[in-house]
Scaffold this active site. Structure first.
Site, short mmCIF file in Angstrom:
data_model
loop_
_atom_site.label_atom_id
_atom_site.label_comp_id
_atom_site.label_asym_id
_atom_site.label_seq_id
_atom_site.Cartn_x
_atom_site.Cartn_y
_atom_site.Cartn_z
N GLU A 40 39.94 -38.44 13.24
CA GLU A 40 39.41 -38.79 14.52
C GLU A 40 39.82 -39.95 15.37
O GLU A 40 40.55 -41.02 14.37
CB GLU A 40 37.71 -39.36 14.00
CG GLU A 40 37.24 -39.81 15.42
CD GLU A 40 35.83 -40.15 15.16
OE1 GLU A 40 34.99 -40.67 16.34
OE2 GLU A 40 35.34 -40.45 14.00
N ARG A 266 39.05 -39.51 -2.90
CA ARG A 266 39.88 -40.38 -1.91
C ARG A 266 40.54 -41.27 -2.68
O ARG A 266 40.40 -41.58 -3.74
CB ARG A 266 38.75 -40.89 -0.85
CG ARG A 266 37.85 -41.96 -1.63
CD ARG A 266 36.73 -42.23 -0.63
NE ARG A 266 37.21 -42.74 0.94
CZ ARG A 266 36.46 -42.95 1.57
NH1 ARG A 266 35.16 -42.33 1.84
NH2 ARG A 266 37.04 -43.30 2.87
N LYS A 276 37.33 -48.50 7.70
CA LYS A 276 37.91 -48.82 9.28
C LYS A 276 37.03 -50.01 10.09
O LYS A 276 37.63 -50.64 10.96
CB LYS A 276 37.68 -47.35 9.99
CG LYS A 276 38.66 -47.52 11.12
CD LYS A 276 38.78 -46.06 11.73
CE LYS A 276 39.30 -44.77 11.01
NZ LYS A 276 39.40 -43.64 11.47
#
Length: 563
Positions: A40, A266, A276
């Site tokens: 994104e 992850r 983030k």
């Protein structure tokens, strides 16, 4: 595609590679391999994304497939062209390239048409409840949800309202489009998930054409299908989303082809924050100097700090891919960059806290040219000249007048070797009125020049130096870990900012360096003898060089942690 023997597979393939090899051998999807990396564009990529990049692009590269870069631009509130550009730069810096660049917005019309089909088939409806009301009606994992009062509104009414949602008739949050699946499903994601919401903000590519935007779970699988992706690789949090991914594909597909989703663990690193939102907080509150601050876990931050793409790829190879989450010690990443820079970094002498050393028996006004290897690990790296003279700069810490027994550097009566030069014996020092050392005195032995027969005489210490006659001034930024605890985000009762390391950046000015460094360019790599690995910061200008410490020569944190 290169052939891999069963023995090699057993030794080296991770579980996703094994799936790919099996699918290719069986001719699945016509023998095609197609992956995608779908970030994104709402921020900068971090080291966790590097793991996905290496897998998505690496599989395609290794097995003769293609990997597309697809920007998941379904939320114009947070997205920006700045992030699109930075993501592309980071991927290419890591050593990969894409077959095609796509955007989720390329498929907005197709996604819209698919949503219309769901409405017409009685599988989607417009809900006018608030987000809080919808959340309450979802139920719990052990308690079925409650149907929306709008669940069975007429198809024509749903079509009309959905069209008006996109035409801007309604305010944000006033209504959504939900898939009609099963409010009693054991998988909470099947309980009539929201697939479209209203966002009244210009999109960085489509402008004001759309006011209704698809949700990630609705858009992602369909974009995979439209593009022909064979292996859609995600992190483990999407395991529970996979049945919904498949359900939407089943409603859309008109052939036997199906993209398949696979999940891996992850990357979680000690002393590192990957959120983030929290990284953005650090930037906005000026707790770091931007997204590319060398203390940040962003790819651009690692690049500015002096990490190499090879070291990051090597680190990813070392940790591998599994089906369970864990935390990796950041020391392994630091080891990977040391291992790489040891082979490629030019050696140089730089004195961070200089004090003058005077060789009292060296001829006044004379100087000689010595040779220093650029990199002893690389026979082809060559060497450079070093001027040796009566007065040199050494590290202040390399002299101690009243030294403990195991101090093997300069102290009165003790010998050390000057790197690439002579053995010297300390004779004393000169101090100012406050007791600070102004000069250190020593005598050199002219028969112990490096390379001479007598040079084999053993001494316990070797120190680096720079001649006062041609040293240049440089600034040094000593970067260290940003947080003082291994898991700064784990304590929910304490603000992660309380764990910021006050010594994560120490700036040294007036440092003395060898003159050949004046020609160094931004991001060039060096090993400063006995200190660590350093890289030229892009802030440097002609006549004002700034070096960032990439990593120390050895892991000093493990000693601190064990105390």
């Amino acid at each position: 595609m290169s052939e891999i023997t069963p023995t090699e597979e057993k030794k080296s393939l991770n579980f996703i590679e094994a799936i790919v090899v099996k699918d290719l051998e069986e001719g699945k999807d016509g023998g095609r391999l197609q992956t995608r990396f779908p970030p994104e564009p709402n921020g900068y990529l971090h080291i966790g994304h590097a793991k996905a990049i290496c897998l998505d692009f690496g599989l395609a590269q290794q097995y003769g497939g293609i990997c597309n870069l697809r920007f998941d631009d379904t939320n114009p509130v947070k997205e920006d062209v700045e992030y699109v550009d930075s993501i592309q730069e980071d991927i290419q810096w890591l050593g990969f390239d894409w077959a095609n660049v796509y955007y989720a917005s390329d498929y907005f019309q197709q996604l819209w048409d698919f949503a219309i089909c769901l409405i017409k088939d009685g599988k989607a409806y417009v809900d006018e409840q608030s987000a809080e009301e919808i959340a309450k009606q979802k139920g719990t994992p052990t308690l079925a949800g409650t149907e929306s009062p709008f669940r069975n509104r007429p198809i024509e009414e749903n079509l009309d309202l959905f069209t008006k949602m996109n035409e801007g008739f309604f305010e944000e949050g006033s209504m959504v489009l939900r898939a009609k699946i099963d409010m009693a499903a054991s998988n909470m994601h099947f309980r009539d998930p929201i697939i479209y919401r209203i966002i009244k903000q210009a999109h960085h590519r489509t402008g004001n054409k759309w006011n209704a935007y698809p949700m990630y779970d609705f858009a992602h699988g369909q974009c995979d299908y439209f593009e022909g992706v064979t292996h859609s690789i995600c992190t483990l949090e999407f395991v529970v989303h996979r049945p919904l991914y498949d359900w939407f594909i089943d409603q859309l597909a008109d052939s036997d082809y199906r993209p398949h989703q696979y999940e891996f663990n992850r990357l979680n690193l000690t002393y590192t924050m990957m959120s983030k939102r929290k990284l953005l907080q650090l930037v906005k509150e000026n707790l770091v100097n931007g997204w590319d601050d060398p203390r940040m876990p962003t790819i651009c931050g690692f690049r500015r700090r002096g990490y190499t793409p090879e070291s990051i790829r090597s680190f990813i190879d070392k940790i591998g891919y599994t089906k369970y989450d864990g935390v990796i010690d950041v020391a392994l990443l630091e080891y990977a960059v040391r291992e790489d820079l040891n082979k490629r970094a030019t050696r140089a002498s730089v004195v961070l806290d200089p004090v003058k050393l005077v060789l009292t028996n060296y001829p006044e006004g004379e100087a000689e040219t010595l040779s220093a290897q650029n990199n002893p690990e690389d026979a082809g790296a060559g060497s450079h000249d070093v001027v040796f003279s009566k007065e040199l700069f050494i590290e202040r810490d390399d002299f101690m007048e009243d030294a403990p027994k195991k101090y093997f550097r300069l102290t009165p009566g003790q010998e050390v070797r000057l790197k690439n030069a002579y053995i010297i014996k300390c004779t004393g020092c000169k101090r100012d009125a406050d007791g600070n050392v102004l000069e250190v005195y020593a005598e050199y032995d002219p028969q112990t020049k490096s390379g001479m027969a007598e040079s084999n005489r053993k001494v316990k210490g070797t120190i680096h130096w720079v001649s006062t006659s041609d040293a240049i001034d440089v600034d040094i930024r000593l970067y260290d870990r940003l947080f003082t605890v291994e898991n700064p985000g784990d304590d929910k009762d304490q603000d992660f900012r309380d764990f910021l390391n006050p010594e994560s950046l120490i700036v040294k000015t007036g440092c003395k360096a060898e003159p050949f460094l004046k020609d160094a360019k931004a991001l060039d790599h060096f090993q400063f003898q006995r200190i660590g690995y350093f890289s030229v910061d892009p802030d440097s200008t002609d006549g004002h060089l700034i070096f960032n410490r990439t990593v120390t020569l050895k892991d000093s944190w493990s000693k601190i942690k064990d105390k």
